[in-house]
Design an enzyme around this catalytic site. Structure first.
Site, short mmCIF file in Angstrom:
data_model
loop_
_atom_site.label_atom_id
_atom_site.label_comp_id
_atom_site.label_asym_id
_atom_site.label_seq_id
_atom_site.Cartn_x
_atom_site.Cartn_y
_atom_site.Cartn_z
N GLY A 35 0.80 -1.36 -0.30
CA GLY A 35 -0.11 -0.25 0.15
C GLY A 35 0.93 1.50 0.11
N ALA A 36 2.29 1.38 -0.89
CA ALA A 36 3.51 2.46 -0.46
C ALA A 36 3.06 3.27 -1.25
CB ALA A 36 4.52 1.69 -0.60
N SER A 62 -7.77 -1.65 12.31
CA SER A 62 -8.47 -0.03 12.69
C SER A 62 -8.98 -0.01 13.71
CB SER A 62 -9.14 -0.43 11.33
OG SER A 62 -9.92 0.90 11.59
N TYR A 68 -15.75 -3.79 6.46
CA TYR A 68 -14.80 -2.64 6.29
C TYR A 68 -14.19 -3.45 8.16
CZ TYR A 68 -10.94 0.34 7.61
OH TYR A 68 -9.41 1.26 7.93
N ALA A 89 -14.80 -5.03 10.13
CA ALA A 89 -15.48 -6.88 10.26
C ALA A 89 -13.78 -7.40 9.74
CB ALA A 89 -15.94 -8.43 8.94
N SER A 90 -13.41 -6.48 8.73
CA SER A 90 -11.91 -7.02 8.40
C SER A 90 -10.69 -6.52 9.23
CB SER A 90 -11.91 -6.58 6.67
OG SER A 90 -11.52 -5.08 6.86
N LYS A 91 -11.51 -5.52 9.33
CA LYS A 91 -9.92 -5.26 10.14
C LYS A 91 -10.32 -5.57 11.97
CE LYS A 91 -7.78 -2.33 7.45
NZ LYS A 91 -6.70 -2.59 7.45
N ILE A 124 -8.00 9.21 9.66
CA ILE A 124 -6.73 9.62 8.75
C ILE A 124 -6.88 9.89 8.04
CG2 ILE A 124 -4.14 8.79 8.65
CD1 ILE A 124 -4.33 8.51 11.51
N1 LIG Z 1 -6.97 6.26 6.46
C1 LIG Z 1 -7.85 5.96 7.63
O1 LIG Z 1 -8.71 6.98 8.27
C2 LIG Z 1 -7.45 4.74 8.15
C3 LIG Z 1 -7.50 4.84 9.36
C4 LIG Z 1 -8.02 3.42 10.20
C5 LIG Z 1 -7.01 2.35 8.50
N2 LIG Z 1 -6.58 2.36 8.09
C6 LIG Z 1 -6.01 1.23 7.05
O2 LIG Z 1 -4.90 1.98 6.81
C7 LIG Z 1 -4.40 0.89 5.84
C8 LIG Z 1 -3.79 2.24 4.75
O3 LIG Z 1 -4.85 3.61 4.41
P1 LIG Z 1 -4.26 4.56 4.03
O4 LIG Z 1 -5.41 5.64 4.42
O5 LIG Z 1 -3.00 5.16 3.33
O6 LIG Z 1 -5.47 4.27 2.45
P2 LIG Z 1 -4.97 4.96 1.17
O7 LIG Z 1 -6.44 4.27 0.23
O8 LIG Z 1 -4.12 6.14 0.80
O9 LIG Z 1 -3.69 3.58 0.85
C9 LIG Z 1 -3.83 1.82 0.52
C10 LIG Z 1 -3.34 1.44 -0.57
O10 LIG Z 1 -3.87 0.23 -0.71
C11 LIG Z 1 -3.48 0.01 -2.00
N3 LIG Z 1 -4.14 -1.37 -2.75
C12 LIG Z 1 -5.39 -1.26 -2.54
N4 LIG Z 1 -6.08 -2.70 -2.63
C13 LIG Z 1 -4.52 -2.94 -3.38
C14 LIG Z 1 -4.08 -4.07 -2.83
N5 LIG Z 1 -5.10 -5.31 -3.98
N6 LIG Z 1 -2.54 -4.94 -3.81
C15 LIG Z 1 -1.83 -3.90 -3.64
N7 LIG Z 1 -2.44 -2.29 -3.08
C16 LIG Z 1 -3.56 -2.03 -2.64
C17 LIG Z 1 -3.78 1.04 -2.72
O11 LIG Z 1 -4.02 0.93 -3.86
C18 LIG Z 1 -3.60 2.37 -1.94
O12 LIG Z 1 -2.31 3.11 -2.28
C19 LIG Z 1 -5.45 0.81 5.73
O13 LIG Z 1 -5.44 -1.08 5.50
C20 LIG Z 1 -5.96 0.64 5.77
O14 LIG Z 1 -7.68 0.34 5.72
C21 LIG Z 1 -6.91 4.02 7.10
#
Ligand SMILES: NC(=O)c1ccc[n+]([C@@H]2O[C@H](COP(=O)([O-])OP(=O)(O)OC[C@H]3O[C@@H](n4cnc5c(N)ncnc54)[C@H](O)[C@@H]3O)[C@@H](O)[C@H]2O)c1
Length: 247
Positions: free
Chosen positions: A18-19, A145, A161, A163-165, A194
């Protein structure tokens, strides 16, 4: 123990999924600031921008555009990565459009969310654990999460979402117990709301600190969990949520 700076990634090789996203890219930057030697980046999206930026700072970067919901993509990624000191799984999705009560598409979306958010990290760990165990060392960080802690903070977040987390958290606890005797530390972070790259879904005034968090505020704890300073963390899930959930 000498009081050197142990939050130091000098010489380390770290995999980040997810970089291309907000938290993943911020974690890559935090690792670079802490001296990481090499980053292996993965995402479905383009990694050109973050890769160029990190290379400009002297970090060796390899980038893999792949779908980490698929076991084969995880296997190819970890095989290509070689020896890793740590990995942070940030890839995730949070679809908001379909309604779970009425929408005929919802079940399909449920399976996709589970595939990306839960099965993906499981696939990744299936590949990482044997490699790290063979070296007797490694640090794995999965991003859960606050939703998996207390059911979410926004009325529009869907139960797939959540349930997955919750599943990610349970998996961390399951794997940590099995990995620690092999020298591999498995931990997680449960972020609160975030700022996201795609959209902001949270009403900011609801929160104890009066604001949602920034990706960097998850990135630093993630980098910490990849560092020698976290050498006694195993099965921990850090609540990083600005005081929204305490318990
Ligand atoms: N932003 C928030 O409020 C928040 C809160 C709690 C948890 N999270 C978790 O933190 C993590 C990062 O979130 P973020 O805010 O950076 O979101 P984001 O959407 O900016 O980044 C997620 C990245 O994952 C990539 N991705 C999605 N499906 C993919 C796949 N099948 N294979 C490879 N890459 C894939 C996307 O292209 C994206 O670049 C996630 O797991 C999210 O659920 C985010």
């Amino acid at each position: 123990m000498p009081l050197n700076n142990a939050i130091d990634l000098t010489g380390r090789r770290i995999l980040l999924t997810g970089a291309a996203g907000g938290i993943g890219a911020a974690t890559a930057r935090a690792c670079a600031t802490l001296g990481v030697k090499e980053l292996v980046l993965a995402d479905t999206g383009s990694l050109d921008q973050i890769s160029d930026e990190l290379r400009g700072q002297g970090v060796t970067v390899t980038a893999h555009q792949c779908d980490l919901s698929q076991r084969r993509d995880n296997a190819e990624l970890v095989a290509a990565a070689g020896d890793l000191d740590a990995a942070v799984a940030c890839a995730g999705i949070c679809p908001l459009e379909e309604d779970w009560l009425d929408d005929p598409e919802w079940d399909e979306v449920f399976h996709r969310v589970m595939d990306v958010n839960l099965l993906g990290p499981i696939h990744l760990c299936r590949e990482l654990l044997p490699v790290m165990a063979a070296r007797g060392a490694g640090q794995i960080v999965l991003i859960g999460s606050i939703g998996g802690r207390m059911g979410g903070t926004s009325p529009i977040v869907q139960p797939h979402y959540i349930a997955s987390k919750g599943g990610v958290h349970a998996f961390i606890w399951w794997l940590a117990q099995r990995a620690a005797p092999q020298g591999v530390l498995v931990n997680g972070i449960a972020p609160g709301p975030i700022a996201m790259t795609a959209t902001t879904i949270y009403p900011k005034d609801r929160y104890p600190l009066g604001r949602i968090g920034e990706p960097e505020e998850i990135a630093w704890p993630a980098a910490f969990l990849c560092s020698p300073a976290a050498s006694y963390f195993s099965g921990s899930i850090l609540d990083v949520n600005g005081g929204l959930f305490v318990g």
